[in-house]
Design a protein around this motif. Structure first.
Motif, PDB file in Angstrom:
ATOM      1  N   ASN A   1      26.400 -26.570   6.052  1.00 24.04           N
ATOM      2  CA  ASN A   1      27.359 -26.373   7.138  1.00 24.04           C
ATOM      3  C   ASN A   1      28.598 -25.609   6.673  1.00 24.04           C
ATOM      4  O   ASN A   1      29.098 -24.710   7.355  1.00 24.04           O
ATOM      5  CB  ASN A   1      27.784 -27.716   7.723  1.00 24.04           C
ATOM      6  CG  ASN A   1      26.947 -28.097   8.932  1.00 24.04           C
ATOM      7  OD1 ASN A   1      25.830 -27.615   9.092  1.00 24.04           O
ATOM      8  ND2 ASN A   1      27.475 -28.953   9.780  1.00 24.04           N
TER       9      ASN A   1
ATOM     10  N   TYR B   1      29.642 -22.040   8.268  1.00 23.17           N
ATOM     11  CA  TYR B   1      30.958 -21.942   8.904  1.00 23.17           C
ATOM     12  C   TYR B   1      31.842 -20.960   8.132  1.00 23.17           C
ATOM     13  O   TYR B   1      32.485 -20.083   8.710  1.00 23.17           O
ATOM     14  CB  TYR B   1      31.614 -23.321   8.940  1.00 23.17           C
ATOM     15  CG  TYR B   1      33.021 -23.328   9.497  1.00 23.17           C
ATOM     16  CD1 TYR B   1      33.244 -23.592  10.845  1.00 23.17           C
ATOM     17  CD2 TYR B   1      34.120 -23.080   8.682  1.00 23.17           C
ATOM     18  CE1 TYR B   1      34.534 -23.599  11.362  1.00 23.17           C
ATOM     19  CE2 TYR B   1      35.401 -23.080   9.194  1.00 23.17           C
ATOM     20  CZ  TYR B   1      35.605 -23.347  10.526  1.00 23.17           C
ATOM     21  OH  TYR B   1      36.887 -23.339  11.032  1.00 23.17           O
TER      22      TYR B   1
ATOM     23  N   LYS C   1      29.232 -34.739  15.576  1.00 21.25           N
ATOM     24  CA  LYS C   1      28.113 -33.791  15.509  1.00 21.25           C
ATOM     25  C   LYS C   1      28.020 -32.958  16.786  1.00 21.25           C
ATOM     26  O   LYS C   1      27.720 -31.756  16.739  1.00 21.25           O
ATOM     27  CB  LYS C   1      26.800 -34.543  15.255  1.00 21.25           C
ATOM     28  CG  LYS C   1      26.654 -35.050  13.831  1.00 21.25           C
ATOM     29  CD  LYS C   1      25.418 -35.900  13.634  1.00 21.25           C
ATOM     30  CE  LYS C   1      24.150 -35.096  13.695  1.00 21.25           C
ATOM     31  NZ  LYS C   1      22.971 -35.871  13.258  1.00 21.25           N
TER      32      LYS C   1
ATOM     33  N   VAL D   1      30.517 -30.223  16.546  1.00 22.26           N
ATOM     34  CA  VAL D   1      30.133 -29.237  15.525  1.00 22.26           C
ATOM     35  C   VAL D   1      29.074 -28.283  16.066  1.00 22.26           C
ATOM     36  O   VAL D   1      29.176 -27.061  15.914  1.00 22.26           O
ATOM     37  CB  VAL D   1      29.633 -29.950  14.250  1.00 22.26           C
ATOM     38  CG1 VAL D   1      29.056 -28.933  13.264  1.00 22.26           C
ATOM     39  CG2 VAL D   1      30.768 -30.731  13.598  1.00 22.26           C
ATOM     40  N   ILE D   2      28.058 -28.835  16.715  1.00 22.18           N
ATOM     41  CA  ILE D   2      26.985 -28.006  17.260  1.00 22.18           C
ATOM     42  C   ILE D   2      27.532 -27.045  18.321  1.00 22.18           C
ATOM     43  O   ILE D   2      27.202 -25.856  18.345  1.00 22.18           O
ATOM     44  CB  ILE D   2      25.869 -28.894  17.845  1.00 22.18           C
ATOM     45  CG1 ILE D   2      25.187 -29.680  16.715  1.00 22.18           C
ATOM     46  CG2 ILE D   2      24.841 -28.060  18.605  1.00 22.18           C
ATOM     47  CD1 ILE D   2      24.305 -30.811  17.203  1.00 22.18           C
TER      48      ILE D   2
ATOM     49  N   ALA E   1      34.090 -26.792  16.194  1.00 23.67           N
ATOM     50  CA  ALA E   1      33.420 -27.376  15.028  1.00 23.67           C
ATOM     51  C   ALA E   1      34.383 -27.701  13.897  1.00 23.67           C
ATOM     52  O   ALA E   1      34.119 -28.605  13.095  1.00 23.67           O
ATOM     53  CB  ALA E   1      32.351 -26.409  14.505  1.00 23.67           C
TER      54      ALA E   1
ATOM     55  N   ASN F   1      33.760 -31.004  11.850  1.00 20.03           N
ATOM     56  CA  ASN F   1      32.897 -30.773  10.695  1.00 20.03           C
ATOM     57  C   ASN F   1      33.578 -31.254   9.411  1.00 20.03           C
ATOM     58  O   ASN F   1      32.954 -31.882   8.555  1.00 20.03           O
ATOM     59  CB  ASN F   1      32.559 -29.293  10.577  1.00 20.03           C
ATOM     60  CG  ASN F   1      31.544 -29.015   9.488  1.00 20.03           C
ATOM     61  OD1 ASN F   1      30.420 -29.491   9.519  1.00 20.03           O
ATOM     62  ND2 ASN F   1      31.948 -28.241   8.487  1.00 20.03           N
TER      63      ASN F   1
ATOM     64  N   CYS G   1      31.937 -34.346   7.373  1.00 15.86           N
ATOM     65  CA  CYS G   1      31.344 -34.057   6.067  1.00 15.86           C
ATOM     66  C   CYS G   1      32.177 -34.546   4.897  1.00 15.86           C
ATOM     67  O   CYS G   1      31.632 -34.817   3.814  1.00 15.86           O
ATOM     68  CB  CYS G   1      31.111 -32.553   5.921  1.00 15.86           C
ATOM     69  SG  CYS G   1      29.908 -31.876   7.086  1.00 15.86           S
TER      70      CYS G   1
ATOM     71  N   GLY H   1      23.491 -23.347  10.908  1.00 15.50           N
ATOM     72  CA  GLY H   1      24.438 -24.457  10.851  1.00 15.50           C
ATOM     73  C   GLY H   1      24.223 -25.454  11.978  1.00 15.50           C
ATOM     74  O   GLY H   1      24.299 -26.675  11.761  1.00 15.50           O
TER      75      GLY H   1
ATOM     76  N   ASN I   1      21.036 -27.444  11.215  1.00 12.34           N
ATOM     77  CA  ASN I   1      21.267 -28.305  10.062  1.00 12.34           C
ATOM     78  C   ASN I   1      22.081 -29.540  10.427  1.00 12.34           C
ATOM     79  O   ASN I   1      21.848 -30.632   9.901  1.00 12.34           O
ATOM     80  CB  ASN I   1      22.001 -27.497   8.980  1.00 12.34           C
ATOM     81  CG  ASN I   1      22.448 -28.357   7.820  1.00 12.34           C
ATOM     82  OD1 ASN I   1      21.654 -28.777   7.007  1.00 12.34           O
ATOM     83  ND2 ASN I   1      23.754 -28.633   7.752  1.00 12.34           N
ATOM     84  N   THR I   2      23.047 -29.397  11.336  1.00  9.02           N
ATOM     85  CA  THR I   2      23.872 -30.530  11.758  1.00  9.02           C
ATOM     86  C   THR I   2      23.014 -31.636  12.352  1.00  9.02           C
ATOM     87  O   THR I   2      23.233 -32.831  12.099  1.00  9.02           O
ATOM     88  CB  THR I   2      24.919 -30.068  12.788  1.00  9.02           C
ATOM     89  OG1 THR I   2      25.751 -29.058  12.200  1.00  9.02           O
ATOM     90  CG2 THR I   2      25.791 -31.224  13.248  1.00  9.02           C
TER      91      THR I   2
ATOM     92  N   LEU J   1      22.685 -34.289   8.675  1.00  8.48           N
ATOM     93  CA  LEU J   1      23.913 -35.086   8.670  1.00  8.48           C
ATOM     94  C   LEU J   1      23.689 -36.421   9.376  1.00  8.48           C
ATOM     95  O   LEU J   1      24.122 -36.656  10.504  1.00  8.48           O
ATOM     96  CB  LEU J   1      25.057 -34.305   9.324  1.00  8.48           C
ATOM     97  CG  LEU J   1      25.441 -33.008   8.596  1.00  8.48           C
ATOM     98  CD1 LEU J   1      26.636 -32.354   9.264  1.00  8.48           C
ATOM     99  CD2 LEU J   1      25.730 -33.266   7.125  1.00  8.48           C
TER     100      LEU J   1
END
Length: 421
Positions: free
Chosen positions: A232, A236, A299, A302-303, A338, A342, A346, A402, A405-406, A410
């Protein structure tokens, strides 16, 4: 009929917010110093003096990120054991002086060396800042705290780009480096006065080492959450560092703006992401406070941010200057959804408190790699294609990675495991 009320949220002391503001200002200054080179690289006199090709500019932009990445783990280790105040103080003074010294450089190798020094010293910023937030902020303030801190990373280039461009046009690129470096040293005055020393005593150091011993690099690297966070951070960072290193040159060379106007639109882009990042962090905190799952809430933001950022592709196909500028500004602004969440997810929410420094250092390796790859790869793609369109299409690919992957990596069940000290 009985009614229930949520317990009152504990008040955070004013001193905590003041220190958070100083951390934000420190990050802002670090970004001004690291992005000042981007404005110089859009100046034809600077390019001619050092005889720089597009590939040279890409490598010069990336030099900062290699030393920055290399020093992330040592800096994470340092703040985990010896606190935040004094390690940060020494590193801050070093990078400001190195920035100022860049103005006296007359050879390309000298430029590269100064950028390596700035990168190594600035590696303290993120591990120290998140270590401090993790020790002083509760969960329902972490999103806002991350948002406020991230404002420094966004307003840094937002302010730095137009100011650096103005200094170059008004004086010269060399005076721009001298002034930005020396003026930054003023931050040390309130920092030294307001921040309590957390340098541990001998007894505290023994306890600190025991806590640190419960967190091993092996346990960190075994966690899928850490790898997901690194992916991520890379995706980003690839977009944001492209904007910091190449956006001024893109606006001047492909869209025909003046150096001053390029700085103005860079300001709008980074001001937009800073404002949205803080608002999104605050909003996520309030949703979490109402009882919703912290991981799922963050999340979702972030998405949404990653997907919103893909609108940068519309800027490459825009037929008019106005439309291109609109999509460039909007795409980075939407990525702000995000940003804070994020960072909170994280570096804080999914990470045990005693592992924050080391885990953040590991994650920052990916951020540094994103900066280096974005700067150098974009320069090579520009050189081979003759257009900025291809570098921007690569950005979209990473943003989509990204978002996926989130969802996949995560997850709380895969968070780092730490032993009891």
């Amino acid at each position: 009929m009985e009614t229930t009320t949520r317990p009152a949220r504990p008040r955070t002391p004013l001193r905590i917010w003041v220190v958070l503001g100083l951390l934000m200002a420190g990050l802002l200054i670090s970004f001004i110093d690291r992005t000042s080179l981007s404005s110089a690289l859009a100046d034809k006199h600077f390019i001619e003096q050092f005889a720089l090709s597009s590939v040279d500019r890409g490598w010069l932009n990336s030099a900062f990120f290699w030393s920055y990445g290399l020093m992330q783990l040592p800096m994470g280790w340092l703040v985990d054991r010896y606190g935040v105040k004094w390690p940060y103080t020494v590193c801050f003074a070093l990078w400001c002086l190195a920035t100022a010294a860049t103005g006296a450089v007359t050879a390309l190798m000298g430029l590269i060396i100064m950028r390596l020094v700035v990168g190594a010293a600035e590696a303290i910023v993120i591990p120290a800042s998140y270590r401090w937030i993790g020790n002083n902020m509760s969960e329902h303030h972490k999103g806002l705290a991350a948002g406020i801190l991230s404002m420094g990373g966004k307003f840094g280039p937002a302010i730095g780009a137009p100011v650096a461009a103005w200094m170059i046009v008004t004086w010269s690129w060399s005076w721009m480096f001298v002034l930005t470096g020396l003026l930054g040293l003023l931050w040390l005055v309130p920092w030294l006065l307001c921040v309590k020393s957390d340098l541990p005593s001998k007894e505290q150091l023994i306890v600190s080492k025991a806590h640190a011993a419960s967190v091993t690099l092996s346990s960190i690297l075994k966690s899928p959450v850490i790898w997901g966070a690194m992916i991520n951070n890379f995706c980003y960072g690839y977009f944001t560092f492209y904007c910091m290193t190449w956006m001024p040159a893109y606006l001047v060379e492909q869209r025909g703006l003046s150096l001053k106007d390029s700085g103005l639109y860079t300001f709008f882009s980074f001001a937009g992401i800073a404002i949205v990042a803080t608002a999104a962090g605050w909003l996520a905190d309030r949703i979490i406070e109402r009882g919703h799952n912290a991981v799922m809430v963050r999340k979702a933001f972030v998405i949404a941010g990653f997907i919103g950022g893909t609108t940068v592709l519309l800027g490459t196909t825009a037929g008019s200057l106005e439309a291109a500028l609109f999509w460039n500004v909007l795409s980075l602004t939407l990525l702000g959804l995000a940003t804070a969440n994020n960072l909170a997810l994280c570096k804080l929410t999914l990470i045990p408190k005693q592992a924050i420094g080391l885990a953040t250092g590991v994650q920052q390796l990916a951020t540094s790699l994103a900066g280096g790859v974005s700067a150098s790869l974009s320069g090579w793609l520009l050189h081979t294609s003759g257009s900025y369109d291809l570098p921007m299409k690569v950005i979209v690919v990473f943003l989509l990675i990204g978002a996926v992957n989130t969802v996949v990596l995560l997850q709380p069940k895969w968070a780092p495991k730490v032993a009891a000290p």
